[in-house]
Every structure is written in C-alpha cells, then in structure tokens.
Design a protein around this motif. Structure first.
Motif, mmCIF file in Angstrom:
data_model
loop_
_atom_site.group_PDB
_atom_site.id
_atom_site.type_symbol
_atom_site.label_atom_id
_atom_site.label_comp_id
_atom_site.label_asym_id
_atom_site.label_seq_id
_atom_site.Cartn_x
_atom_site.Cartn_y
_atom_site.Cartn_z
ATOM 1 N N ALA A 124 16.058 44.751 55.461
ATOM 2 C CA ALA A 124 17.080 46.014 55.047
ATOM 3 C C ALA A 124 16.434 47.000 54.523
ATOM 4 O O ALA A 124 16.830 48.227 54.512
ATOM 5 C CB ALA A 124 17.815 45.217 53.418
ATOM 6 N N LEU A 183 16.397 50.079 57.047
ATOM 7 C CA LEU A 183 17.742 50.838 57.597
ATOM 8 C C LEU A 183 17.489 52.456 57.316
ATOM 9 O O LEU A 183 16.935 52.751 56.233
ATOM 10 C CB LEU A 183 18.767 50.162 56.793
ATOM 11 C CG LEU A 183 18.801 48.812 56.871
ATOM 12 C CD1 LEU A 183 20.080 48.279 55.937
ATOM 13 C CD2 LEU A 183 19.089 48.259 58.373
ATOM 14 N N ALA A 201 21.807 42.469 50.593
ATOM 15 C CA ALA A 201 20.673 43.149 50.285
ATOM 16 C C ALA A 201 20.856 44.615 49.546
ATOM 17 O O ALA A 201 21.821 45.172 50.040
ATOM 18 C CB ALA A 201 19.808 43.401 51.424
ATOM 19 N N LEU A 249 19.537 48.480 48.569
ATOM 20 C CA LEU A 249 18.699 49.204 49.496
ATOM 21 C C LEU A 249 17.897 49.843 48.272
ATOM 22 O O LEU A 249 18.244 50.258 47.150
ATOM 23 C CB LEU A 249 19.642 50.109 50.159
ATOM 24 C CG LEU A 249 20.672 49.442 51.220
ATOM 25 C CD1 LEU A 249 21.322 50.632 51.769
ATOM 26 C CD2 LEU A 249 19.906 48.825 52.206
ATOM 27 N N ALA A 269 23.913 46.486 51.485
ATOM 28 C CA ALA A 269 23.914 46.092 52.961
ATOM 29 C C ALA A 269 24.329 44.687 53.066
ATOM 30 O O ALA A 269 24.076 43.615 52.414
ATOM 31 C CB ALA A 269 22.603 46.259 53.489
ATOM 32 N N ARG A 317 24.618 41.655 56.004
ATOM 33 C CA ARG A 317 23.878 41.236 57.344
ATOM 34 C C ARG A 317 25.329 40.378 57.795
ATOM 35 O O ARG A 317 25.589 39.355 57.214
ATOM 36 C CB ARG A 317 22.836 40.553 57.304
ATOM 37 C CG ARG A 317 22.452 40.213 58.689
ATOM 38 C CD ARG A 317 20.954 39.481 58.690
ATOM 39 N NE ARG A 317 20.500 39.055 60.061
ATOM 40 C CZ ARG A 317 19.650 38.315 60.390
ATOM 41 N NH1 ARG A 317 18.959 37.919 59.238
ATOM 42 N NH2 ARG A 317 19.451 37.732 61.520
ATOM 43 N N TRP A 325 23.598 44.881 60.485
ATOM 44 C CA TRP A 325 23.823 45.445 59.028
ATOM 45 C C TRP A 325 24.832 46.331 58.814
ATOM 46 O O TRP A 325 24.851 47.242 59.431
ATOM 47 C CB TRP A 325 22.266 45.960 58.600
ATOM 48 C CG TRP A 325 21.144 45.031 58.306
ATOM 49 C CD1 TRP A 325 20.333 44.764 58.991
ATOM 50 C CD2 TRP A 325 21.199 44.139 57.197
ATOM 51 N NE1 TRP A 325 19.360 43.842 58.360
ATOM 52 C CE2 TRP A 325 19.791 43.461 57.202
ATOM 53 C CE3 TRP A 325 21.905 44.119 56.075
ATOM 54 C CZ2 TRP A 325 19.434 42.574 56.222
ATOM 55 C CZ3 TRP A 325 21.630 43.088 55.118
ATOM 56 C CH2 TRP A 325 20.238 42.346 55.122
#
Length: 349
Positions: A170, A173, A299, A301, A309, A311, A344
């Motif tokens: 993550a 990203l 997750a 960030l 996020a 997944r 994601w």
C-alpha cells in the motif's frame, strides 16, 4: 518492400528491446461519454464535475480503466497484433489523474521471453508506460501475452521469465487522488453509505447485476481504444481458428466487472493499482457477465487520513450469477469464471 505492418511475431522480440508506440491520443469528453454508454459506469467522481470539484479535484477525472485501455491500445500493433491471447497483468499503478484534453503516449520494454513447448507460440513479457503531454507518468504496468511464432519449426531458445511482485504494498500506491474534503463527500450522491471503515477483511460481496455483451458493442469498445488485435475483429480469420469466432477483448471484461462492482463498492472511487490479473477463460458475444468481490486486505496510507485502501479480488463469471461466489478452488477455477483481478481501491474514510 512492403509498406504495411504485419505485426511482430515471437522471433521479432528480444529482452531489453524498447518500443515507442505510435499514435498519441488526446482524451476527450466524447471518449468519456462513449465509455459510459458501453459499460454504464456510475462512480460519482468520474461522472460529475461538480461532485469531483467539491471534494478536491480540478474536475471529473477520466475513468482509470479508460486510461488503461487507451495506453494498452497504443501497444497492440507492436506487441500483440499476432497474439493468441493476453494472459495477465502485474504491478500496475495509476500515478497521475487524467482529464479530458490530456494527450497520452505509450512506450514498452520487453522484460522476458519464453517459448512454449509446442513450438508454435511464445510468451512475451513487457513493461508498458503511459505519459501525458507534460511528460508525467500516468500509468505503469507489466503484462504478458502469448504471441504466434513466424517459424514453428525453428526453436528460439528463449526461456527468460521475469520476477514479478505478487502484490504492491500500500505504501507504493501513487498520489493520483487529491486530498479529499471529506465533509463535502455526499454519500447520498455517491450512491452508498459504506466507506472504508465499513468493510472487513474476508468479506464477500455479490454485485448482483448482470450485463449481456453484444457483438457490436465489444467491437466498438475495442475500436475506441484503437486496439487492432486481429482476434477481436476479423471473423474471416477467427472463423477458421480454435474458437470459430471473435474473442472479446479481455479489458472489456475488466471494465464490465468494475462497472458491475458499483453495486456494493460505490465509494471505491479510484483504482490505485492492479496487483495482478488473469483472464481465466474467453468471453463471447451473447454471454452475460456477473461479478463478485472478496476483500483481501485493508490499509491506511502514509500521511493521509482522508482515504484508505481496500485490496479487492474481483471475479467475473459468464452465464452464472454469483450468489455462490464462484472462484478458484484446489481443483481449479469454477468453469464459469472468466476474470480474476487483484486490485487496490481507494475509498473515503
């Protein structure tokens, strides 16, 4: 000397080869409208300038997958014009938002080659990038595709398979989404009250709706991306092939599944990355696509408290509703499964 392009065969590639693809493409509001007409996508951020501006965008960004398809389409004449099938994706990141009026170009590097045991085909691995008119990378991804050989009787000796990440962390990203004004994010207008914190790891979501694919629309979609792969258009040649008919572009299935996922993931407004994906089986006109998702991970960030996020593993099936969540088992995939995509997605917190 012929002035036409027959496309590259497996023997024409070498590891380290860099290909700058032709035909830059300016994305227009017309492209966005046609994409909506083809898939019925309903995510509010991409649908409304007013909604997007209210939460921090300059205006409504172009759908992430439309960006993907346009960049992908640039690569087809050089990479997969003679493809049997596109096989999979890895490490795909959406790095900068794209807006109508932006111009995209594409480049690819060959990072692996493996001849198949039948001697008739080989797998070509490429890393492709899309760049806007400012020189900013908007998209970066790896795909692998099975390509016909020019001379099946002569082995090439190619046996180089690159090491690819199973999933992006993550932290890797991109920053394609601005810092959102959460107070301005209206869940009534977005279509769902469920935000990042409302989803649990292991949760499964049947997206309920189905969409039947027509012959004309999948060809129109593929033309929209300037994707010239023979398997999608030429019934004269494909009628003599393995399936006896044209294959639907795998990206068409991805966009259908993403659009269907709105029912259950309406606030997943941005595809931040595609960790991996596989076209499990072909789709043909007249068949109906359904979709379901499994939440694999959540997750936070770095330095952001406005979005989180998820997944998500997104499956698509054909002619089989997803109440029983058809997917991958020890014995292999359920026969109905046509797509297995690990992504994601960003949602407001």
């Amino acid at each position: 000397m012929s002035k036409t392009n027959p496309g590259n065969y497996f023997e024409d590639f070498h590891v380290g080869q860099v290909i700058n693809h032709a035909t830059p493409r300016t994305v227009t509001a017309g492209d966005v409208s046609l994409y909506t007409a083809l898939y019925g996508t309903r995510f509010a951020v991409q649908s409304s300038d007013a909604f997007a501006q209210g939460i921090g965008y300059d205006r409504a960004p172009v759908d992430d997958l439309l960006v993907f398809h346009i960049v992908f389409g640039k690569t087809v004449p050089d990479i997969s014009l003679n493809a049997v099938a596109n096989l999979g994706y890895a490490g795909c990141r959406f790095l900068v938002p794209v807006f109508p009026g932006d111009s995209l170009t594409a480049m690819s590097e060959v990072i692996g080659l493996k001849e198949n045991s039948n001697g008739k085909t080989g797998v070509v691995y490429v890393r492709s990038t899309g760049t806007n008119q400012h020189g900013e990378l908007v998209l970066d991804y790896v795909r692998w595709v099975m390509v016909r050989k020019k001379d099946p009787a002569t082995p090439t000796g190619h046996n180089s398979v690159p090491t690819l990440p199973a999933a992006l962390h993550a932290d890797a990203l991109g920053d394609a989404a601005p810092i959102l004004d959460r107070d301005a994010y209206d869940v009534c207008l977005s279509g769902s009250p469920y935000l990042w914190g409302d989803y649990e790891v292991g949760e499964q979501i049947d997206h309920v709706d189905g969409m039947t694919v027509e012959e004309a629309e999948h060809q129109m979609a593929t033309r929209l991306y300037q994707n010239t792969a023979k398997v999608h258009f030429n019934q004269f040649t494909e009628g003599q092939g393995r399936f006896g008919r044209r294959l639907i572009y795998g990206g068409h299935v991805i966009s259908l599944a993403r659009a269907l996922s709105f029912n259950g993931l309406a606030n997943a407004f941005h595809v931040a990355a595609i960790n991996g994906g596989r076209h499990v089986a072909p789709l043909f006109a007249g068949e109906t696509v359904f979709a379901w998702s499994k939440i694999l991970d959540k997750a936070e960030l770095p330095a952001r408290d406005d979005v989180g996020a998820l997944r998500v593993r997104l499956f698509a099936s054909k002619d089989f509703p997803c109440q029983t969540f058809p997917g991958e088992a020890e014995a292999g995939y359920d026969p109905s499964v046509i797509l297995d995509m690990d992504m994601w997605l960003l949602l407001p917190r």
